[in-house]
Motif scaffolding. Structure first.
Motif, short mmCIF file in Angstrom:
data_model
loop_
_atom_site.label_atom_id
_atom_site.label_comp_id
_atom_site.label_asym_id
_atom_site.label_seq_id
_atom_site.Cartn_x
_atom_site.Cartn_y
_atom_site.Cartn_z
N LYS A 32 0.84 -1.21 0.00
CA LYS A 32 0.00 0.00 0.00
C LYS A 32 0.87 1.25 0.00
O LYS A 32 0.62 2.21 -0.76
CB LYS A 32 -0.91 0.00 1.22
CG LYS A 32 -1.78 1.25 1.35
CD LYS A 32 -2.63 1.19 2.62
CE LYS A 32 -3.45 2.47 2.79
NZ LYS A 32 -4.25 2.43 4.05
N LYS A 88 2.79 1.80 -3.30
CA LYS A 88 1.93 2.41 -4.31
C LYS A 88 1.77 3.91 -4.04
O LYS A 88 1.78 4.72 -4.98
CB LYS A 88 0.57 1.71 -4.32
CG LYS A 88 0.63 0.28 -4.86
CD LYS A 88 -0.73 -0.39 -4.91
CE LYS A 88 -1.17 -0.90 -3.58
NZ LYS A 88 -2.37 -1.77 -3.66
N LYS A 117 -0.47 5.53 -11.64
CA LYS A 117 -0.86 4.55 -10.62
C LYS A 117 -0.30 3.18 -10.97
O LYS A 117 -0.38 2.73 -12.11
CB LYS A 117 -2.38 4.48 -10.49
CG LYS A 117 -3.00 5.72 -9.83
CD LYS A 117 -4.51 5.61 -9.76
CE LYS A 117 -4.98 4.54 -8.78
NZ LYS A 117 -4.66 4.91 -7.39
N ASP A 174 -1.12 0.44 -8.92
CA ASP A 174 -1.84 -0.45 -8.02
C ASP A 174 -2.00 -1.86 -8.59
O ASP A 174 -1.65 -2.86 -7.93
CB ASP A 174 -3.23 0.13 -7.69
CG ASP A 174 -3.14 1.41 -6.88
OD1 ASP A 174 -2.14 2.14 -7.04
OD2 ASP A 174 -4.05 1.69 -6.10
N ASP A 209 -0.26 -5.23 -7.16
CA ASP A 209 -1.13 -6.27 -6.61
C ASP A 209 -1.04 -7.58 -7.38
O ASP A 209 -1.14 -8.67 -6.80
CB ASP A 209 -2.59 -5.79 -6.60
CG ASP A 209 -2.82 -4.64 -5.63
OD1 ASP A 209 -1.99 -4.47 -4.71
OD2 ASP A 209 -3.80 -3.89 -5.80
#
Length: 305
Positions: free
Chosen positions: A222, A225, A235, A237, A241
Motif C-alpha cells: 500500500k 503504491k 498509478k 496499483d 497487486d
C-alpha cells in the motif's frame, strides 16, 4: 402534621429502614458490578476479534507475499532481460522492446565462485559512454551507503553524458524478511519504469531514502503504491497487486547468482568488477580517460533531455 410533631420512629422501624437502604445499596452495587462485568466481557470479545483480524490480515498478507512466483514473465517496458534499467542524462532511460524471461534459460550456478565474474551486457561499447552496472537490493544497508557516497557523482556523470548507469535490482535478501520486501520493492520500481520511466530515478532514490531496517517486514505494498504517486508516477496499483514483474525480478536474481554475484552492491565498469576498496569515481574517470575509449565532453550531450 408537621415534621416537628411527627412521632419518632421506633427502634424496630429504624432497623427496618436501615435494612432497606442497605438492600438498595447492595442491589445498585450488584447492578453496577454486572454492568462492568458485561463491559469487560464485551471489551475482551472486541479485543480478541481485533487480534484475530490483525493476525488474519498478517497471515493473508504473508501468504500472498510468499505465494509461488512464476518461472517466466514479461520484462517491463524500458528495462532489459538482465533485470536492469539504464539511466542516461536527467530523467532519460534507455528504451527497450518488451520481452519474456524464462528461468529455464538461466544457467546452473557454478560449483565455486569464479575468480573473475563476468555479467551479460556489461561489455564496453566503442563510441559510447562508459558503462556502469550496479547490482543492488532495496533493503541492503551497504547499497544505501553506496548511494549516499556515490549517487550524486554518478548522477552528474550521466547528466554530462560520460557514463550510462544501469541498476539491476535483486531479491537476494528476501529470505531475511517474511514479506519478500526486496522483490516487492524491485517489482514496484519495475512498475514505475514500465509506465512512467521519467519518474524511475526519483522513485529509486526514494526507496533508499526510506529504506526499512534489514530483516524487518519492509514497506507495505500500500505504501509502495503511495510512494509512486508521491513522485508523480502513474498509478501502479494493479501492477503491484498482480506481482506483474516479480518473475522478472526472480529470474534476474537467479541469473546474477548463477554468474557468481552473491552480495550487493556489486558494480562493474565496462565489464570489469569494482573491488569496492578503491574510489569508484577515480576508477570511472580512468575508464573515461583510457586510450581505447573516446573522451566525452559536455558538448556531446547538447540536446539531451
Amino acid at each position: 402534621m408537621s415534621p416537628a410533631n411527627e412521632s419518632p420512629l421506633s427502634k424496630a422501624e429504624r432497623t427496618t429502614q436501615m435494612r432497606e437502604k442497605a438492600r438498595a445499596i447492595r442491589e445498585e452495587q450488584l447492578r453496577r458490578e454486572k454492568r462492568n462485568t458485561l463491559l469487560v466481557g464485551w471489551g475482551i470479545v472486541v479485543a480478541i476479534a481485533v487480534i484475530i483480524a490483525v493476525v488474519a490480515f498478517v497471515v493473508v498478507g504473508n501468504v500472498q507475499n510468499n505465494a509461488p512466483i512464476a518461472d517466466q514473465g514479461p520484462t517491463p517496458a524500458n528495462a532489459n532481460v538482465h533485470g536492469g534499467v539504464t539511466l542516461l542524462a536527467n530523467t532519460e532511460v534507455v528504451k527497450s522492446e518488451s520481452a519474456t524471461v524464462n528461468a529455464a534459460d538461466v544457467p546452473a550456478p557454478a560449483a565455486t565462485k569464479p575468480a573473475t565474474v563476468t555479467v551479460p551486457g556489461s561489455e564496453a561499447e566503442a563510441g559510447k559512454p562508459v558503462k556502469v552496472i550496479a547490482y543492488v537490493d532495496f533493503i541492503c544497508p551497504n547499497c544505501k551507503r553506496f548511494e549516499t557516497t556515490y549517487g550524486e557523482s554518478l548522477t552528474n556523470l550521466r547528466n554530462e553524458g560520460r557514463i550510462s548507469l544501469e541498476y539491476r535490482s535483486l531479491g537476494l535478501l528476501d529470505q531475511s524478511a517474511a514479506t519478500n520486501y526486496s522483490s516487492r520493492a524491485a517489482n514496484a520500481a519495475a512498475c514505475v519504469v514500465n509506465s512512467s520511466p521519467e519518474k524511475y530515478a526519483e522513485f529509486f532514490n526514494l526507496l533508499f531514502e526510506r529504506q526499512p531496517a534489514e530483516g524487518s517486514a519492509g514497506i507495505s505494498d500500500k505504501d509502495l503504491k503511495a510512494m509512486a504517486t508521491e513522485v508523480g508516477a502513474a498509478k501502479i496499483d494493479f501492477c503491484v497487486d498482480s506481482k506483474q514483474f516479480r518473475p522478472w525480478v526472480k529470474i534476474a536474481t537467479q541469473q546474477a547468482t548463477a554468474t557468481g554475484i552473491t552480495s550487493t552492491p556489486t558494480v562493474f565498469i565496462d565489464g570489469k568488477q569494482w573491488n569496492g576498496k578503491t574510489d569508484l569515481n577515480v576508477d570511472i574517470q580512468t575508464a573515461i580517460n583510457s586510450l581505447d575509449r573516446p573522451l566525452f565532453k559536455p558538448a556531446d550531450t547538447q540536446g539531451r533531455r
